[in-house]
Scaffold this motif. Sequence first.
Motif, PDB file in Angstrom:
ATOM      1  N   GLU A 152      60.583  -4.912   6.349  1.00 47.61           N
ATOM      2  CA  GLU A 152      60.719  -6.049   5.221  1.00 47.61           C
ATOM      3  C   GLU A 152      60.131  -7.442   6.205  1.00 47.61           C
ATOM      4  O   GLU A 152      60.749  -7.700   7.236  1.00 47.61           O
ATOM      5  N   GLY A 153      58.960  -7.960   5.707  1.00 46.45           N
ATOM      6  CA  GLY A 153      58.592  -9.210   6.591  1.00 46.45           C
ATOM      7  C   GLY A 153      58.594 -10.319   5.511  1.00 46.45           C
ATOM      8  O   GLY A 153      58.947 -10.351   4.474  1.00 46.45           O
ATOM      9  N   GLY A 154      58.206 -11.570   6.235  1.00 47.02           N
ATOM     10  CA  GLY A 154      58.088 -12.576   5.410  1.00 47.02           C
ATOM     11  C   GLY A 154      57.078 -12.686   4.285  1.00 47.02           C
ATOM     12  O   GLY A 154      57.192 -13.472   3.356  1.00 47.02           O
ATOM     13  N   VAL A 195      46.334  -2.093   2.573  1.00 43.50           N
ATOM     14  CA  VAL A 195      46.719  -0.775   3.225  1.00 43.50           C
ATOM     15  C   VAL A 195      46.045  -0.953   4.381  1.00 43.50           C
ATOM     16  O   VAL A 195      45.003  -1.279   4.858  1.00 43.50           O
ATOM     17  N   TYR A 196      47.046  -0.507   5.524  1.00 49.50           N
ATOM     18  CA  TYR A 196      46.694  -0.396   6.774  1.00 49.50           C
ATOM     19  C   TYR A 196      46.541   0.689   7.504  1.00 49.50           C
ATOM     20  O   TYR A 196      47.484   1.558   6.930  1.00 49.50           O
ATOM     21  N   ASN A 197      46.155   0.860   8.808  1.00 52.03           N
ATOM     22  CA  ASN A 197      46.354   2.159   9.544  1.00 52.03           C
ATOM     23  C   ASN A 197      48.006   2.215   9.842  1.00 52.03           C
ATOM     24  O   ASN A 197      48.420   1.151  10.219  1.00 52.03           O
ATOM     25  N   TYR A 198      48.494   3.232   9.806  1.00 45.08           N
ATOM     26  CA  TYR A 198      49.876   3.460  10.159  1.00 45.08           C
ATOM     27  C   TYR A 198      50.192   3.572  11.566  1.00 45.08           C
ATOM     28  O   TYR A 198      49.190   4.477  12.437  1.00 45.08           O
ATOM     29  N   LEU A 199      50.997   2.903  12.203  1.00 44.88           N
ATOM     30  CA  LEU A 199      51.035   2.841  13.809  1.00 44.88           C
ATOM     31  C   LEU A 199      52.658   3.672  13.940  1.00 44.88           C
ATOM     32  O   LEU A 199      53.529   3.245  13.489  1.00 44.88           O
ATOM     33  N   LEU A 215      43.542  -4.256  17.367  1.00 47.32           N
ATOM     34  CA  LEU A 215      44.104  -4.952  16.367  1.00 47.32           C
ATOM     35  C   LEU A 215      44.287  -3.839  15.120  1.00 47.32           C
ATOM     36  O   LEU A 215      43.555  -2.756  15.319  1.00 47.32           O
ATOM     37  N   VAL A 216      45.175  -4.134  14.279  1.00 47.79           N
ATOM     38  CA  VAL A 216      45.595  -3.030  13.337  1.00 47.79           C
ATOM     39  C   VAL A 216      44.500  -3.121  12.347  1.00 47.79           C
ATOM     40  O   VAL A 216      43.963  -4.184  12.047  1.00 47.79           O
ATOM     41  N   LYS A 217      44.040  -1.923  11.907  1.00 51.99           N
ATOM     42  CA  LYS A 217      42.849  -1.768  11.093  1.00 51.99           C
ATOM     43  C   LYS A 217      43.304  -1.838   9.603  1.00 51.99           C
ATOM     44  O   LYS A 217      44.290  -1.372   9.233  1.00 51.99           O
ATOM     45  N   ASN A 256      54.468   4.057  16.590  1.00 48.37           N
ATOM     46  CA  ASN A 256      55.647   3.724  17.256  1.00 48.37           C
ATOM     47  C   ASN A 256      56.196   2.347  17.286  1.00 48.37           C
ATOM     48  O   ASN A 256      56.641   1.814  18.002  1.00 48.37           O
ATOM     49  N   ASN A 257      56.225   1.888  16.009  1.00 49.79           N
ATOM     50  CA  ASN A 257      56.719   0.708  15.614  1.00 49.79           C
ATOM     51  C   ASN A 257      56.324  -0.685  16.414  1.00 49.79           C
ATOM     52  O   ASN A 257      55.242  -0.636  17.057  1.00 49.79           O
ATOM     53  N   SER A 258      57.088  -1.730  16.194  1.00 47.30           N
ATOM     54  CA  SER A 258      56.964  -2.700  16.955  1.00 47.30           C
ATOM     55  C   SER A 258      57.556  -2.937  18.472  1.00 47.30           C
ATOM     56  O   SER A 258      58.374  -2.514  18.463  1.00 47.30           O
TER      57      SER A 258
HETATM   58  N1  LIG Z   1      50.507  -0.857  10.377  1.00 44.10           N
HETATM   59  C1  LIG Z   1      52.020  -0.524  10.496  1.00 44.10           C
HETATM   60  N2  LIG Z   1      52.271   0.703  10.847  1.00 44.10           N
HETATM   61  C2  LIG Z   1      53.687   0.942  11.189  1.00 44.10           C
HETATM   62  N3  LIG Z   1      54.679   0.071  10.701  1.00 44.10           N
HETATM   63  C3  LIG Z   1      54.265  -1.226  10.239  1.00 44.10           C
HETATM   64  C4  LIG Z   1      53.096  -1.342  10.103  1.00 44.10           C
HETATM   65  N4  LIG Z   1      52.994  -2.578   9.702  1.00 44.10           N
HETATM   66  C5  LIG Z   1      54.217  -3.118   9.468  1.00 44.10           C
HETATM   67  N5  LIG Z   1      55.113  -1.912  10.079  1.00 44.10           N
HETATM   68  C6  LIG Z   1      56.533  -2.111   9.847  1.00 44.10           C
HETATM   69  O1  LIG Z   1      56.990  -2.933   9.038  1.00 44.10           O
HETATM   70  C7  LIG Z   1      57.648  -4.064   9.597  1.00 44.10           C
HETATM   71  C8  LIG Z   1      57.475  -5.398   8.760  1.00 44.10           C
HETATM   72  O2  LIG Z   1      56.194  -5.911   8.834  1.00 44.10           O
HETATM   73  P1  LIG Z   1      55.723  -7.401   8.406  1.00 44.10           P
HETATM   74  O3  LIG Z   1      54.584  -7.512   9.244  1.00 44.10           O
HETATM   75  O4  LIG Z   1      55.597  -7.193   7.206  1.00 44.10           O
HETATM   76  O5  LIG Z   1      56.830  -8.184   8.998  1.00 44.10           O
HETATM   77  P2  LIG Z   1      57.311  -8.749  10.372  1.00 44.10           P
HETATM   78  O6  LIG Z   1      56.067  -8.740  11.277  1.00 44.10           O
HETATM   79  O7  LIG Z   1      58.540  -7.988  10.814  1.00 44.10           O
HETATM   80  O8  LIG Z   1      58.104 -10.065   9.966  1.00 44.10           O
HETATM   81  P3  LIG Z   1      57.053 -11.280   9.550  1.00 44.10           P
HETATM   82  O9  LIG Z   1      56.702 -11.235   8.357  1.00 44.10           O
HETATM   83  O10 LIG Z   1      58.129 -12.461   9.665  1.00 44.10           O
HETATM   84  O11 LIG Z   1      55.974 -11.556  10.624  1.00 44.10           O
HETATM   85  C9  LIG Z   1      57.131  -4.154  11.074  1.00 44.10           C
HETATM   86  O12 LIG Z   1      58.255  -4.586  11.812  1.00 44.10           O
HETATM   87  C10 LIG Z   1      57.161  -2.715  11.255  1.00 44.10           C
HETATM   88  O13 LIG Z   1      58.232  -1.877  11.503  1.00 44.10           O
END
Ligand SMILES: Nc1ncnc2c1ncn2[C@@H]1O[C@H](COP(=O)(O)OP(=O)(O)OP(=O)(O)O)[C@@H](O)[C@H]1O
Length: 346
Positions: free
Chosen positions: A52-54, A116-120, A100-102, A122-124
């Motif tokens: 969940e992001g901003g 819709v992005y490439n799934y990564l 860069l994420v695709k 190993n998280n962030s």
């Molecule tokens: N391409 C991806 N592949 C795998 N996990 C992803 C991907 N994009 C996002 N996520 C997961 O979803 C979470 C939320 O992503 P998002 O970019 O929306 O928010 P954030 O970066 O955590 O916060 P903010 O919106 O404040 O920048 C990420 O921390 C990550 O764990």
Amino acid sequence: MTCFPFLFSKKAGSPKRRVTDIGEGIQNVRFYTYKELRIATEDFSDSNKIGEGGFGSVYKGHLKDGKFAAIKVLSVESRQGMREFLTEINVISEIEHENLVKLYGCCVEENHRILVYNYLENNSLAKTLLGRRHSKSHFDWRARSRICIGVACGLAFLHEAVRPHIIHRDIKASNILLDKDLTPKISDFGLAKLIPANMTHVSTRVAGTIGYLAPEYAVGGQLTRKADVYSFGVLLVEIVSGMFNTNTRLSIGEQYLLERAWELYEQKELVGLVDESLNEEFDADEACRFLKIGLLCTQDYPKLRPSMSTVVKMLTGQMDVDDCKVKPGVISDFMDLKLLRKARPI
Ligand SMILES: Nc1ncnc2c1ncn2[C@@H]1O[C@H](COP(=O)(O)OP(=O)(O)OP(=O)(O)O)[C@@H](O)[C@H]1O
């Protein structure tokens, strides 16, 4: 080492569907139907929610071509008109770089705005290297050094190879995702431009993000590529030290990583900031060089900060690192100011 291995490759032969009633000029985007994404995410089920992001919620989805995707459903406040949305998406879809994420494509049916992005896998970096619950064992010095250089290359590409250049505006550990080999990928680039101008994205963020903001951007709203360089500098010090830039659990003098780094730099003791969990198994000269580059990137005056291509050369040892003449932006004073600004809506 070159950071610009491929420029705007048109994805010849990739399946794309045009939405005919949207207008001319949107050729680079792959459109997904809402139904397709509902199926991919099992009706946007909680079990597939990965974050969940901003901007909204992110789901893991299994697309019908067999690929996994990260599906970002933009929240109501962050939606803009279809035309502007597609113009920006068109630009982002053309950009390809190893760090860069695709972006695969989007869905713009009715009120839905979904990316819709490439799934990564190993998280962030925020959840792994810096997250308290994860083991740091994968992040030996070699892995960290590769991550720092990779992120610098991705950012140099956005700043210097993409035309018109892209300022990320939100470089931070949670926006650096890692693939199965721990190759770093910058996420959310170009996203700032997808958000309506009247939505002050940054001001709605949690305090944790604030530590990455260049003083001139946070206080005066002055946005240049050097604001990203500042954020990158903070990230660099975080990766080497294995700590978040702010830790309010520590005593006042130790809360802000950059201030601590500056103190140690002046005492010629920078090596003391390197992550203890590396158990002394690291290249001390390289680690200190990286920390010094972090300090150069965070100097108060934007013109004193290097460009990202210079940063890449310094990180890879192709260029010497100048001594830092001035202290980084005074983080703690600036944090107070920013928090005051948050209290009054801007
Ligand atoms: N391409 C991806 N592949 C795998 N996990 C992803 C991907 N994009 C996002 N996520 C997961 O979803 C979470 C939320 O992503 P998002 O970019 O929306 O928010 P954030 O970066 O955590 O916060 P903010 O919106 O404040 O920048 C990420 O921390 C990550 O764990």
